[in-house]
Write a protein that holds these residues in place. Structure first.
Motif, PDB file in Angstrom:
ATOM      1  N   TYR A  33      49.598 -52.878  84.691  1.00 23.30           N
ATOM      2  CA  TYR A  33      49.949 -51.641  84.345  1.00 23.30           C
ATOM      3  C   TYR A  33      49.055 -50.525  85.273  1.00 23.30           C
ATOM      4  CZ  TYR A  33      50.989 -46.998  82.286  1.00 23.30           C
ATOM      5  OH  TYR A  33      51.022 -45.666  82.178  1.00 23.30           O
ATOM      6  N   LEU A  34      47.890 -50.717  84.979  1.00 22.97           N
ATOM      7  CA  LEU A  34      46.950 -49.681  85.766  1.00 22.97           C
ATOM      8  C   LEU A  34      47.201 -49.556  86.965  1.00 22.97           C
ATOM      9  CD1 LEU A  34      43.965 -49.837  83.193  1.00 22.97           C
ATOM     10  CD2 LEU A  34      45.546 -48.024  83.183  1.00 22.97           C
ATOM     11  N   ALA A  35      47.208 -50.773  87.699  1.00 22.38           N
ATOM     12  CA  ALA A  35      47.351 -50.949  89.139  1.00 22.38           C
ATOM     13  C   ALA A  35      48.692 -50.460  89.316  1.00 22.38           C
ATOM     14  CB  ALA A  35      47.188 -52.517  89.340  1.00 22.38           C
ATOM     15  N   MET A  36      49.780 -50.766  88.798  1.00 21.31           N
ATOM     16  CA  MET A  36      51.240 -50.202  89.285  1.00 21.31           C
ATOM     17  C   MET A  36      50.764 -48.571  89.105  1.00 21.31           C
ATOM     18  SD  MET A  36      52.961 -52.346  90.538  1.00 21.31           S
ATOM     19  CE  MET A  36      54.519 -51.444  90.388  1.00 21.31           C
ATOM     20  N   TYR A  37      50.550 -48.240  88.037  1.00 18.66           N
ATOM     21  CA  TYR A  37      50.273 -46.785  87.732  1.00 18.66           C
ATOM     22  C   TYR A  37      49.821 -46.183  88.932  1.00 18.66           C
ATOM     23  CZ  TYR A  37      48.807 -42.121  86.038  1.00 18.66           C
ATOM     24  OH  TYR A  37      48.400 -41.081  85.680  1.00 18.66           O
ATOM     25  N   PHE A  38      48.544 -46.482  89.417  1.00 20.97           N
ATOM     26  CA  PHE A  38      47.854 -45.832  90.410  1.00 20.97           C
ATOM     27  C   PHE A  38      48.609 -46.043  91.766  1.00 20.97           C
ATOM     28  CE2 PHE A  38      44.279 -46.462  87.589  1.00 20.97           C
ATOM     29  CZ  PHE A  38      43.588 -44.959  87.755  1.00 20.97           C
ATOM     30  N   ILE A  39      49.303 -46.986  92.074  1.00 25.84           N
ATOM     31  CA  ILE A  39      50.107 -47.325  93.240  1.00 25.84           C
ATOM     32  C   ILE A  39      51.264 -46.257  93.355  1.00 25.84           C
ATOM     33  CG2 ILE A  39      51.704 -48.790  94.431  1.00 25.84           C
ATOM     34  CD1 ILE A  39      49.836 -51.158  93.542  1.00 25.84           C
ATOM     35  N   GLN A 103      55.689 -51.821  79.458  1.00 21.49           N
ATOM     36  CA  GLN A 103      55.228 -51.490  80.968  1.00 21.49           C
ATOM     37  C   GLN A 103      55.983 -52.236  82.094  1.00 21.49           C
ATOM     38  OE1 GLN A 103      51.528 -53.503  79.836  1.00 21.49           O
ATOM     39  NE2 GLN A 103      50.345 -51.326  79.435  1.00 21.49           N
ATOM     40  N   ILE A 104      56.850 -53.351  81.596  1.00 21.00           N
ATOM     41  CA  ILE A 104      57.428 -53.879  82.651  1.00 21.00           C
ATOM     42  C   ILE A 104      58.857 -52.944  83.044  1.00 21.00           C
ATOM     43  CG2 ILE A 104      58.961 -55.659  83.406  1.00 21.00           C
ATOM     44  CD1 ILE A 104      56.929 -57.454  81.942  1.00 21.00           C
ATOM     45  N   THR A 109      61.544 -48.815  86.403  1.00 21.06           N
ATOM     46  CA  THR A 109      62.359 -47.694  86.175  1.00 21.06           C
ATOM     47  C   THR A 109      61.688 -46.368  87.141  1.00 21.06           C
ATOM     48  OG1 THR A 109      63.076 -47.831  84.053  1.00 21.06           O
ATOM     49  CG2 THR A 109      63.315 -45.656  84.859  1.00 21.06           C
ATOM     50  N   TYR A 110      60.259 -46.369  87.027  1.00 21.74           N
ATOM     51  CA  TYR A 110      59.466 -45.290  87.926  1.00 21.74           C
ATOM     52  C   TYR A 110      59.728 -45.749  89.381  1.00 21.74           C
ATOM     53  CZ  TYR A 110      57.181 -44.179  83.328  1.00 21.74           C
ATOM     54  OH  TYR A 110      56.878 -44.035  82.086  1.00 21.74           O
ATOM     55  N   VAL A 111      59.841 -47.059  89.574  1.00 22.97           N
ATOM     56  CA  VAL A 111      59.885 -47.689  91.210  1.00 22.97           C
ATOM     57  C   VAL A 111      61.392 -47.264  91.620  1.00 22.97           C
ATOM     58  CG1 VAL A 111      59.826 -49.349  92.824  1.00 22.97           C
ATOM     59  CG2 VAL A 111      57.955 -48.966  91.308  1.00 22.97           C
ATOM     60  N   LEU A 112      62.170 -47.579  90.985  1.00 25.58           N
ATOM     61  CA  LEU A 112      63.608 -47.687  91.302  1.00 25.58           C
ATOM     62  C   LEU A 112      64.385 -46.310  91.114  1.00 25.58           C
ATOM     63  CD1 LEU A 112      64.797 -51.131  89.775  1.00 25.58           C
ATOM     64  CD2 LEU A 112      64.056 -50.595  92.040  1.00 25.58           C
ATOM     65  N   TRP A 113      63.844 -45.604  90.008  1.00 22.52           N
ATOM     66  CA  TRP A 113      64.367 -44.166  89.877  1.00 22.52           C
ATOM     67  C   TRP A 113      63.331 -43.287  89.149  1.00 22.52           C
ATOM     68  CZ3 TRP A 113      65.571 -41.044  85.630  1.00 22.52           C
ATOM     69  CH2 TRP A 113      66.678 -39.860  85.594  1.00 22.52           C
ATOM     70  N   PRO A 143      52.948 -34.702  86.913  1.00 20.00           N
ATOM     71  CA  PRO A 143      53.973 -34.498  86.162  1.00 20.00           C
ATOM     72  C   PRO A 143      55.190 -35.773  86.302  1.00 20.00           C
ATOM     73  CG  PRO A 143      54.054 -32.847  87.703  1.00 20.00           C
ATOM     74  CD  PRO A 143      52.763 -33.844  87.696  1.00 20.00           C
ATOM     75  N   THR A 144      54.804 -36.774  87.405  1.00 22.35           N
ATOM     76  CA  THR A 144      55.840 -37.683  87.657  1.00 22.35           C
ATOM     77  C   THR A 144      55.861 -38.829  87.020  1.00 22.35           C
ATOM     78  OG1 THR A 144      54.039 -38.452  89.121  1.00 22.35           O
ATOM     79  CG2 THR A 144      55.629 -37.029  90.085  1.00 22.35           C
ATOM     80  N   GLY A 145      56.716 -39.643  87.187  1.00 19.86           N
ATOM     81  CA  GLY A 145      56.597 -40.978  86.290  1.00 19.86           C
ATOM     82  C   GLY A 145      56.790 -40.668  84.766  1.00 19.86           C
ATOM     83  N   VAL A 146      57.834 -40.043  84.341  1.00 15.06           N
ATOM     84  CA  VAL A 146      57.641 -39.658  82.998  1.00 15.06           C
ATOM     85  C   VAL A 146      58.728 -40.178  82.071  1.00 15.06           C
ATOM     86  CG1 VAL A 146      56.527 -37.203  83.468  1.00 15.06           C
ATOM     87  CG2 VAL A 146      59.099 -37.571  83.424  1.00 15.06           C
TER      88      VAL A 146
END
Length: 225
Positions: A33-39, A103-104, A109-113, A143-146
């Protein structure tokens, strides 16, 4: 001092997959999750994000004092998982499975939408320790990925484990429930999330609970068979 149900002093890399320690593998979800968060924070431009807003957001005022409950989330989540890790592995697995599932779902969702919110105040009406804390949080967290809110989702995961735990006294469950509720609404009062992010997290939680309930029933039938 109460003795942990598992002797972690004997934990080694070569025995982490043993029945005694394999529940710890669920913690790898945090690494992913942390890796994906920073990416996602760095690779998804803000102009690609969908703006999240609800009419309820216009009703809820900014209140810096809710920073107390917002920040207490860290104590609540880490404290709950650590307690379960030491004294109740079943509850740890319950909470951590939900967290990994969230997390999945959230990252997909954050990537696709991708989403963004513009609810934060331009300036603080007063200057105190609470606005100082929120200023630091605003600087550290974009304020992104909310949507959905993982702040709310993780709270529900830990709360669910406490509620389902038979050994926990009713009064303690009520107090933890009140604390969880204040954490969940705090995200709106400190303008870290839209009300939409909150109910989306609740829907995500219910969805995962249904999946895990069906999975549990299926496993129970296999054991009986």
């Amino acid at each position: 001092m109460r003795k942990p149900v598992v002797d972690y002093t004997k934990l080694r890399l070569n025995n982490i997959t043993s029945p005694q320690y394999k529940h710890l593998l669920l913690l790898l979800g945090w690494v992913w999750y942390l890796a994906m968060y920073f990416i996602t924070e760095r690779l998804i431009p803000e102009d690609r994000c969908h703006v999240i807003h609800s009419v309820v957001d216009d009703i809820i005022p900014f209140n810096e004092y809710f920073a107390i409950f917002y920040v207490s989330w860290y104590l609540f989540l880490v404290g709950s998982l650590l307690y379960f890790l030491l004294y109740d592995i079943k509850s740890f697995v319950h909470a951590q499975k939900l967290i990994v599932g969230m997390q999945i779902v959230a990252m997909a969702t954050y990537v696709l939408w991708p989403s963004v919110q513009y609810l934060r105040p331009d300036h603080f009406e007063s200057s105190n320790v609470f606005t100082f804390i929120m200023g630091l949080i605003y600087k550290a967290d974009t304020p992104t990925g909310v949507c959905p809110s993982l702040h709310v989702g993780y709270t529900l995961a830990a709360l669910s484990a406490w509620i389902c735990r038979k050994e926990t006294a009713l009064l303690k469950k009520v107090l933890i429930g009140v604390w969880s509720f204040l954490i969940c609404i705090s995200v709106c009062f400190v303008k870290q999330h839209s009300f939409t992010d909150v109910w989306a997290a609740v829907v995500m939680y219910i969805f995962l609970m249904i999946i895990f309930y069906v999975e549990g029933k299926r496993r129970g039938k296999k054991k009986m068979g």
